[in-house]
Write an enzyme that holds these catalytic residues in place. Structure first.
Site, PDB file in Angstrom:
ATOM      1  N   ASP A 247      -0.510   0.241  -5.101  1.00  0.00           N
ATOM      2  CA  ASP A 247      -1.610   0.986  -4.636  1.00  0.00           C
ATOM      3  C   ASP A 247      -2.973   0.948  -5.352  1.00  0.00           C
ATOM      4  OD1 ASP A 247      -1.832   3.330  -2.250  1.00  0.00           O
ATOM      5  OD2 ASP A 247      -3.422   3.843  -3.751  1.00  0.00           O
TER       6      ASP A 247
ATOM      7  N   ALA B 213       1.362   4.367  -1.649  1.00  0.00           N
ATOM      8  CA  ALA B 213       1.126   5.726  -2.174  1.00  0.00           C
ATOM      9  C   ALA B 213       1.189   6.456  -0.791  1.00  0.00           C
ATOM     10  CB  ALA B 213      -0.065   5.914  -2.828  1.00  0.00           C
ATOM     11  N   PRO B 214       1.870   7.659  -0.652  1.00  0.00           N
ATOM     12  CA  PRO B 214       2.262   8.663  -1.989  1.00  0.00           C
ATOM     13  C   PRO B 214       3.742   8.122  -2.480  1.00  0.00           C
ATOM     14  CG  PRO B 214       2.561   9.862  -0.248  1.00  0.00           C
ATOM     15  CD  PRO B 214       2.033   8.735   0.263  1.00  0.00           C
ATOM     16  N   GLY B 215       4.477   7.185  -1.700  1.00  0.00           N
ATOM     17  CA  GLY B 215       5.811   6.714  -2.311  1.00  0.00           C
ATOM     18  C   GLY B 215       6.944   7.054  -1.562  1.00  0.00           C
ATOM     19  N   GLY B 216       6.575   7.592  -0.240  1.00  0.00           N
ATOM     20  CA  GLY B 216       7.995   7.996   0.590  1.00  0.00           C
ATOM     21  C   GLY B 216       8.674   6.810   0.918  1.00  0.00           C
ATOM     22  N   LYS B 217       7.855   5.772   1.515  1.00  0.00           N
ATOM     23  CA  LYS B 217       8.558   4.546   2.134  1.00  0.00           C
ATOM     24  C   LYS B 217       9.426   3.609   0.999  1.00  0.00           C
ATOM     25  CE  LYS B 217       5.552   4.498   5.939  1.00  0.00           C
ATOM     26  NZ  LYS B 217       4.638   5.592   5.307  1.00  0.00           N
TER      27      LYS B 217
ATOM     28  N   ASP C 297       2.265  -1.123   4.793  1.00  0.00           N
ATOM     29  CA  ASP C 297       2.063  -0.133   5.451  1.00  0.00           C
ATOM     30  C   ASP C 297       0.554   0.033   5.590  1.00  0.00           C
ATOM     31  OD1 ASP C 297       2.725   2.483   7.064  1.00  0.00           O
ATOM     32  OD2 ASP C 297       2.441   3.368   5.295  1.00  0.00           O
TER      33      ASP C 297
ATOM     34  N   CYS D 279       0.200   4.343  11.234  1.00  0.00           N
ATOM     35  CA  CYS D 279       0.251   5.807  11.688  1.00  0.00           C
ATOM     36  C   CYS D 279      -0.595   5.956  12.779  1.00  0.00           C
ATOM     37  CB  CYS D 279       0.549   6.700  10.573  1.00  0.00           C
ATOM     38  SG  CYS D 279      -1.101   6.878   9.699  1.00  0.00           S
TER      39      CYS D 279
ATOM     40  N   CYS E 290       0.824  -1.184  -0.093  1.00  0.00           N
ATOM     41  CA  CYS E 290       0.164  -0.043  -0.007  1.00  0.00           C
ATOM     42  C   CYS E 290       0.862   1.061  -0.012  1.00  0.00           C
ATOM     43  CB  CYS E 290      -1.011  -0.151   1.134  1.00  0.00           C
ATOM     44  SG  CYS E 290      -1.941  -1.581   1.294  1.00  0.00           S
TER      45      CYS E 290
END
Length: 502
Positions: free
Chosen positions: A337, A315-319, A383, A436, A313
Site C-alpha cells: 500500500d 489496505a486495509p487488508g481484507g482481500k 484492487d 468498488c 493496493c
C-alpha cells in the site's frame, strides 16, 4: 467499513398530514428499497425516558452534520469518534447513526421539500438551523417509529437551547407546515424521468443521467433506491480456523439472526447483531467484517497453496487476508500500500487471523514493476483506486463530493496501474482487476483498452466459479462482471479476470 445504520424503523415519504404512518405493513426492507423495516422503540412503562435519550441522540447527530457540512469531515469517521466519546446507549447511538447517514443520504430531497416552506430559502439559514431542519424532516418523512409531533417538539427544544425565540418559532412553523402539507415531495409534472429520480431518491442529476445511459432508467432508479437503504452486516469466515457451518451454528446459538451468504460461500449475513468487530469471534480471528461483493475478489484470484501472490493496493487488508486463508497460509503474499500506516493495518489483520504468509510493503503501486522481478508472481490483484460509487450506501457523502471529472481522472490512473503491474505476472498466471464502483469508464473501458494493447493477455472472467454463481443476476460488462447495489443488497463491484498466455 463504516458504522451501519440501525435502531430505527423506516417509512416512505409522508402520506398523511399530522405525522400519520404511511400505511404499509411491517416488513424487511427490500434491496431495491421497496419495503419498510420496523423495529420497536424504547422500553414500555417509562414515560419521558425515550424522549430524553432521543434528544441527546439528536444533538449528537446535529453536531456531526454541522461539522460534515462546515469542515468537510467524513461522516463515518466523525460518527465513530463522536459515538465513542458520547454516553449514548446502544439504542440511542443507533438513532444518532440513522439521523446522520439518513440526513446526508436524503439531502437533496430534504432541501427540495424545505425550500417550499422556508421563505428565504434553506441555503440562507445558519448551518445548525439548516441541519436541524434536515434531521427533523428526515424523521417525519422516513422514520416510521418516531411520531412526527415528537420530532417537531424535539427540534423546537433544541432551537430554544441554541438560538433565540425567533429561530425556535421559525423551526416550529416550518415543520408544522410540513405536517399539514400531506404527501411529500410534490414533483412537477413537466420534469424529466432523470430529474424525478434525482429528487425522489436524492442523487445528483449527473449521476442519475450517467447510470440511466449505462444501465437504463429502471436500473438507475433501483440503484438510487438501493443506495438509500442501510448496508447489510456481513462477515467472512476464516476457514483456516473454523468452518462456515460451525461459526453459523455458534451465532445462531448466541441468538443472532445469521444466515449463509448467497453471494459468497465464505460469508455470513447477520441482522441486528451490532458491531461484530467487537465480538470474541473477531478478536480470536474466526471472522473478518467484509461486504459480500468484496468477498468475491479473492475467490476470483483463486490463489492456491504455495503460490506467489501480489496485492498491489492492499489496505486495509481484507482481500490479502482472504487470499491467505484460501491458500491455507501456505505460500507468499506481498501486500503493498502507498501509505505506511495503512500497510501496518494489513500486518495487524494478518496477525489477528493467524496468517504468516503475508508480507507487507509500502510504495507507489506504479513503482512496483521497478523494484520487483518481472514475471515473478502466479497471481496479481489490482484492487484499483476508484471513485467508490458502488459503496454510496456505506458512505453517503460520496454522492455530494464526487463530480464527473473525478471518474475521468481516476480512470487514467487505473489504466496506467494495470499496464505497469501486468509485467510482474508469470506466463499462464491470473491478474484480477477490481473496483468498488459502477462506472464503466473505470471498469470495462479500462479492461478493453488494456486487452487491445496487450495481445498476450486474454479474458478469463466467464470461466470462473464466481461468474457461474452470480450469472443471471450480475451483469456481464465487457470482459468483467458488474454487481450493482440492488442485485444482492451488497456493494457495487466490478471484477475482471485476465490470464497471461503462455
Amino acid at each position: 467499513m463504516s458504522a451501519g445504520r440501525g435502531g430505527t424503523g423506516r417509512k416512505g415519504p409522508l402520506t398523511q398530514p399530522g405525522g400519520g404512518r404511511n400505511g404499509t405493513g411491517a416488513s424487511e426492507a427490500s434491496p431495491a428499497g421497496g419495503g419498510i423495516r420496523k423495529e420497536k422503540a424504547g422500553k414500555p412503562g417509562r414515560p419521558g425516558a425515550a424522549g430524553r435519550a432521543a434528544e441527546s441522540a439528536r444533538e449528537v447527530a446535529l453536531d456531526i452534520l454541522v461539522r460534515v457540512e462546515q469542515q468537510g469531515a467524513y461522516s463515518n469517521l466523525l460518527l465513530n469518534s463522536s459515538l465513542q466519546k458520547s454516553a449514548l446507549s446502544r439504542e440511542d447511538a443507533g438513532l444518532a447513526t440513522e439521523l446522520v447517514y439518513g440526513s446526508i443520504s436524503r439531502l437533496l430531497t430534504l432541501d427540495y421539500v424545505l425550500d417550499g416552506f422556508v421563505s428565504k430559502g434553506i441555503s440562507k439559514l445558519q448551518p445548525w438551523v439548516r441541519n436541524l431542519l434536515h434531521l427533523s424532516l428526515y424523521q417525519i418523512m422516513y422514520l416510521d417509529r418516531i411520531p412526527s409531533h415528537a420530532a417537531v417538539n424535539e427540534a423546537v427544544n433544541i432551537a430554544k437551547k441554541r438560538g433565540h425565540q425567533g429561530i425556535s418559532g421559525m423551526v416550529n412553523g416550518v415543520l408544522r407546515s410540513v405536517l399539514r402539507a400531506g404527501e411529500l415531495p410534490v414533483l412537477p409534472e413537466n420534469i424529466s424521468p432523470e430529474q424525478r429520480i434525482s429528487i425522489l431518491h436524492s442523487h445528483p442529476l449527473w449521476m442519475v443521467k450517467q447510470w440511466a445511459a449505462e444501465y437504463g432508467l429502471d436500473a438507475a432508479e433501483a440503484m438510487c433506491a438501493a443506495n438509500n437503504e442501510p448496508p447489510a452486516a456481513s462477515v467472512r469466515v476464516n476457514l483456516t480456523m473454523i468452518s462456515r457451518d460451525a461459526l453459523l451454528e455458534q451465532m445462531l446459538e448466541a441468538g443472532l439472526a445469521a444466515s449463509p451468504s448467497l453471494v459468497s460461500p465464505y460469508g455470513i449475513v447477520v441482522k441486528g447483531g451490532g458491531n461484530l468487530a467487537l465480538t470474541s469471534w473477531y478478536r480470536d480471528g474466526y471472522l473478518s467484517v467484509q461486504d459480500e461483493s468484496s468477498m468475491l475478489v479473492a475467490e476470483a484470484v483463486s490463489p492456491e497453496p504455495g503460490m506467489r501472490v501480489l496485492d498491489c493496493c492492499a489496505a486495509p487488508g481484507g482481500k490479502s487476508a482472504h487470499m491467505g486463508e484460501l491458500m491455507k497460509d501456505e505460500g507468499y503474499i506481498y501486500a503493498n500500500d502507498l501509505h505506511p500506516h495503512k500497510a501496518q493495518l494489513i500486518a495487524d489483520q494478518a496477525q489477528r487471523l493467524g496468517l504468516e504468509c503475508i508480507a507487507t510493503g509500502s510504495t507507489d503501486a506504479l513503482l512496483l514493476a521497478r523494484s520487483l522481478e518481472p514475471e515473478s508472481f502466479d497471481r496479481i490483484l489490482l484492487d484499483a483506486p476508484c471513485s467508490g460509487l458502488g459503496v454510496i450506501r456505506r458512505k453517503p457523502d460520496l454522492k455530494w463530493r464526487k463530480q464527473p471529472a473525478d471518474v475521468t481522472s481516476v480512470a487514467a490512473l487505473q489504466a496506467e496501474l494495470l499496464q505497469s503491474v501486468s509485467r510482474l505476472l508469470k506466463p499462464g498466471g491470473i491478474l484480477v482487476y477490481s473496483t468498488c464502483t459502477t462506472e464503466q469508464a473505470e471498469n470495462s473501458s479500462v479492461i478493453a483498452e488494456f486487452l487491445g494493447n496487450n495481445p498476450g493477455f486474454t479474458s478469463a472472467t466467464f470461466t470462473s466459479p464466481v461468474w457461474q454463481r452470480v450469472e443471471g443476476t450480475a451483469l456481464a460488462a465487457g470482459e468483467g462482471l458488474q454487481l450493482l447495489p440492488q442485485h444482492y443488497g451488497s456493494d457495487g463491484f466490478y471484477i475482471s479476470r485476465l490470464q497471461r498466455l503462455l
